[in-house]
Design an enzyme around this catalytic site. Structure first.
Site, PDB file in Angstrom:
ATOM      1  N   ASP A  44      -6.678 -18.214  15.442  1.00  0.00           N
ATOM      2  CA  ASP A  44      -7.289 -16.974  15.521  1.00  0.00           C
ATOM      3  C   ASP A  44      -7.571 -16.342  13.951  1.00  0.00           C
ATOM      4  O   ASP A  44      -8.743 -15.609  13.593  1.00  0.00           O
ATOM      5  CB  ASP A  44      -6.203 -15.966  16.076  1.00  0.00           C
ATOM      6  CG  ASP A  44      -6.718 -14.516  16.539  1.00  0.00           C
ATOM      7  OD1 ASP A  44      -8.029 -14.557  17.149  1.00  0.00           O
ATOM      8  OD2 ASP A  44      -6.300 -13.640  16.276  1.00  0.00           O
TER       9      ASP A  44
ATOM     10  N   ALA B 161      -6.672 -24.377  11.317  1.00  0.00           N
ATOM     11  CA  ALA B 161      -8.147 -24.043  11.227  1.00  0.00           C
ATOM     12  C   ALA B 161      -8.561 -23.699  12.505  1.00  0.00           C
ATOM     13  O   ALA B 161      -9.988 -23.083  12.370  1.00  0.00           O
ATOM     14  CB  ALA B 161      -9.015 -25.170  10.440  1.00  0.00           C
TER      15      ALA B 161
ATOM     16  N   HIS C 227       4.785  -4.728   5.592  1.00  0.00           N
ATOM     17  CA  HIS C 227       3.784  -3.803   5.142  1.00  0.00           C
ATOM     18  C   HIS C 227       4.363  -2.592   4.983  1.00  0.00           C
ATOM     19  O   HIS C 227       4.032  -1.973   3.853  1.00  0.00           O
ATOM     20  CB  HIS C 227       2.873  -3.803   6.462  1.00  0.00           C
ATOM     21  CG  HIS C 227       2.559  -4.923   6.935  1.00  0.00           C
ATOM     22  ND1 HIS C 227       1.891  -5.973   6.223  1.00  0.00           N
ATOM     23  CD2 HIS C 227       2.118  -5.345   8.126  1.00  0.00           C
ATOM     24  CE1 HIS C 227       1.800  -7.035   7.050  1.00  0.00           C
ATOM     25  NE2 HIS C 227       1.614  -6.510   8.299  1.00  0.00           N
TER      26      HIS C 227
ATOM     27  N   ASP D 164       1.110 -10.735   2.444  1.00  0.00           N
ATOM     28  CA  ASP D 164       1.198  -9.295   3.080  1.00  0.00           C
ATOM     29  C   ASP D 164      -0.193  -8.687   2.720  1.00  0.00           C
ATOM     30  O   ASP D 164      -0.823  -8.385   1.913  1.00  0.00           O
ATOM     31  CB  ASP D 164       2.405  -8.547   2.266  1.00  0.00           C
ATOM     32  CG  ASP D 164       2.383  -7.386   3.080  1.00  0.00           C
ATOM     33  OD1 ASP D 164       1.402  -6.618   3.522  1.00  0.00           O
ATOM     34  OD2 ASP D 164       3.843  -7.089   3.379  1.00  0.00           O
ATOM     35  N   HIS D 165      -0.960  -8.904   4.009  1.00  0.00           N
ATOM     36  CA  HIS D 165      -2.433  -8.560   3.921  1.00  0.00           C
ATOM     37  C   HIS D 165      -2.745  -6.844   3.636  1.00  0.00           C
ATOM     38  O   HIS D 165      -3.505  -6.613   3.143  1.00  0.00           O
ATOM     39  CB  HIS D 165      -3.169  -8.916   5.287  1.00  0.00           C
ATOM     40  CG  HIS D 165      -2.895  -7.915   6.220  1.00  0.00           C
ATOM     41  ND1 HIS D 165      -1.799  -8.142   7.173  1.00  0.00           N
ATOM     42  CD2 HIS D 165      -3.740  -6.908   6.892  1.00  0.00           C
ATOM     43  CE1 HIS D 165      -1.895  -7.231   8.227  1.00  0.00           C
ATOM     44  NE2 HIS D 165      -3.143  -6.595   8.029  1.00  0.00           N
TER      45      HIS D 165
HETATM   46  C1  BG6 Z   1       0.417  -7.619  11.421  1.00  0.00           C
HETATM   47  C2  BG6 Z   1       1.175  -7.490  12.600  1.00  0.00           C
HETATM   48  O1  BG6 Z   1       0.938  -8.288  10.359  1.00  0.00           O
HETATM   49  O2  BG6 Z   1      -0.427  -6.394  11.384  1.00  0.00           O
HETATM   50  C3  BG6 Z   1       0.416  -6.916  14.053  1.00  0.00           C
HETATM   51  O3  BG6 Z   1       1.758  -8.901  12.839  1.00  0.00           O
HETATM   52  C4  BG6 Z   1      -0.394  -5.808  13.498  1.00  0.00           C
HETATM   53  O4  BG6 Z   1       1.125  -7.000  14.727  1.00  0.00           O
HETATM   54  C5  BG6 Z   1      -0.969  -5.840  12.149  1.00  0.00           C
HETATM   55  O5  BG6 Z   1      -1.134  -5.140  14.506  1.00  0.00           O
HETATM   56  C6  BG6 Z   1      -1.911  -4.632  11.693  1.00  0.00           C
HETATM   57  O6  BG6 Z   1      -2.590  -4.802  10.516  1.00  0.00           O
HETATM   58  P1  BG6 Z   1      -3.864  -3.919  10.399  1.00  0.00           P
HETATM   59  O7  BG6 Z   1      -4.473  -4.536   9.221  1.00  0.00           O
HETATM   60  O8  BG6 Z   1      -4.614  -3.905  11.601  1.00  0.00           O
HETATM   61  O9  BG6 Z   1      -3.183  -2.639  10.095  1.00  0.00           O
END
Ligand code: BG6
Length: 490
Positions: free
Chosen positions: A16, A13, A240, A177-178
């Site tokens: 970053d 927490a 991603h 996985d954002h």
């Molecule tokens: C992260 C990586 O998963 O995705 C980073 O670890 C990368 O290295 C980032 O910068 C990119 O994410 P976004 O949302 O800025 O495209």
């Protein structure tokens, strides 16, 4: 309303991710009425902080939002801090008693999210200890949210998975996985499956190739230590990029349920043709950035960055050609590239359609512009369709035109952020936009062959692209030998 009630325990927490993404996302959910008052957040990390100091961090991270009707202090009053040693069982027991108190106070019905937003070395340990010390036995639901990296190859990912599966069932595990939380990534399915215009053409009869590009301007910054053991292949491609590929390639699911969607994605990944070790150089290109100039500023080379070996063999760029051996996609190359310190920050998908068998409207017998469907993921969000139409003159040639849909919200406040969407999904128990273990496993198996090859054979020409460029020349050559080019659009 059935707004979720729960306690969110954030491990890491003070880090970053928590400060930059998670606190603001929780705030936005709160502000948008997606959280009831029945929530509490417990931050745990090594550092000794008081509740007050922790709440100050939280308030700082949501400073950017100013609305009359939301009082930052009362929002922050839902946050608590708990200094924690992940290897000390007593700390888990104390945490558990504290969570029981909060559960009473906030009426969260025994629902708990454990969010692992920290260095991965303790993922497994924490998951086991949560179970052994009883933190996962409540009268409500308990879920584990786990950040990347999920292992470093198939073997380590499997070991980690086995360990967390002893404490949590697959349907309690939310692997982040954002990219799957991004609005325009979620739009891929809608564009495909809600338009009579596209789905009938979405196959090898009409599509010549598909390109997925994700470029960044940022370099490795201060993440050298992590990145040296990762590289672009593991950092971006394995997760991603392959996730976007799966969404583009999958068959229509029979229903929009997590199981149905994820099993279609798994099928698409299963159909990926594995690259043999002796073919890696034909299908994949690696790059590492050199010095260069971006926005009038001198950039240092990757090898000059903090915590990076001066002879580093780590790739900061990958381009690959992938083939999917199934009925729909046989013969259609999917080109994927991603890199750091490139010309611009942009993620884009280009679907290039095949030329007509006979086109009467050649531009002086020279150019014929293919139809392209471009899905702009970020930072610009939208869809562009490249068509041909008549020029406004006496000629009979055609001119490329564009139909454009701009999804960039005028009111930035309302564009949900990836983490906001994903946290909300997790609280509602919707795992559609999280990666199933089977997807993780298949992605690693595909990637491992390439990384093994690259690790066993040092790149001779690193660094091989300038900061601020579009990657190494070989990346262009990869498409040229098939008669294509990277479309760099908008
Ligand atoms: C992260 C990586 O998963 O995705 C980073 O670890 C990368 O290295 C980032 O910068 C990119 O994410 P976004 O949302 O800025 O495209």
């Amino acid at each position: 309303t059935n707004n979720p009630k729960s306690i969110i325990v954030i491990f890491g927490a003070t880090g970053d991710l928590a400060n930059r993404k998670l606190f603001p996302s929780i705030y936005r959910l709160y502000r948008n009425g997606k959280l009831s008052e029945n929530f509490a957040v417990v931050g745990v990390a090594r550092r000794p902080l008081t509740n007050e100091e922790f709440r100050n961090n939280v308030m700082k991270s949501v400073e950017q939002f100013q609305e009359d009707d939301i009082d930052h202090e009362s929002f922050a009053s839902h946050f608590y801090y708990n200094p924690f040693d992940a290897t000390d069982l007593e700390h888990y027991q104390k945490l558990n008693s504290f969570l029981l108190e909060l559960d009473d106070q906030y009426q969260t019905e025994g629902n708990r999210i454990f969010y692992l937003a920290m260095a991965p070395n303790f993922f497994g340990t924490i998951a086991s200890n949560l179970k052994s010390e009883g933190l996962t036995s409540t009268n409500g639901w308990t879920r584990l949210v786990i950040e990347k990296p999920f292992g470093n190859n198939f073997e380590t990912a499997k070991a980690l998975n086995d360990q967390i599966r002893e404490a949590f069932d697959e349907d309690q595990i939310y692997r982040i996985d954002h990219y799957l939380g991004k609005e325009m990534v979620q739009n891929i399915e809608v564009i495909r499956f809600a338009n009579a215009l596209f789905e009938p053409l979405w196959n090898n009869q009409y599509i010549s190739n598909i390109q997925i590009t994700s470029s960044e301007v940022l370099g490795v910054e201060d993440r050298g230590r992590y990145y040296e053991s990762s590289g672009a292949l593991r950092d971006m491609f394995q997760n991603h990029m392959l996730q976007m590929l799966a969404l583009l390639a999958m068959e229509p699911p029979i229903k929009l349920t997590p199981d149905e969607i994820r099993s279609e994605k798994v099928k698409a990944l299963r159909a990926l043709r594995p690259v043999n070790e002796d073919e890696v150089d034909d299908y994949f290109v690696r790059g590492q950035y050199d010095r260069g100039i971006i926005n009038d500023e001198e950039q240092i080379a990757y090898r000059e960055s903090n915590a990076v070996d001066e002879n580093s063999n780590t790739e900061t760029f990958v381009a690959g050609k992938l083939l999917i051996d199934n009925f729909r996609w046989a013969g259609v190359p999917f080109y994927i590239r991603t890199g750091k310190r490139m010309e611009k920050k942009s993620t884009e998908i280009v679907i290039q359609f095949k030329d007509l068998p006979m086109n009467l409207y050649y531009d002086q017998g020279e150019n014929i512009y293919p139809n392209l469907l471009v899905i702009h993921i970020q930072p610009y969000e939208g869809i562009t369709l490249h068509l041909n139409a008549k020029k406004g003159d006496y000629g009979t040639t055609s001119t490329p035109i564009m139909l454009n849909y701009d999804n960039t919200q005028k009111d930035k406040m309302n564009t949900p952020e990836a983490y906001e969407v994903l946290l909300h999904d997790c609280m509602r128990g919707d795992s559609t936009n999280f990666t199933h273990w089977d997807e993780v496993a298949l992605s690693w198996k595909f990637v491992d062959i390439i990384s093994n090859h690259w690790e066993s054979k040092a790149a001779k020409q690193f660094p091989n692209y300038e900061s601020g460029s579009n990657g190494p020349k070989d990346s262009d050559a990869l498409l040229e030998k098939d008669g294509y080019q990277w479309w760099s659009v908008l």
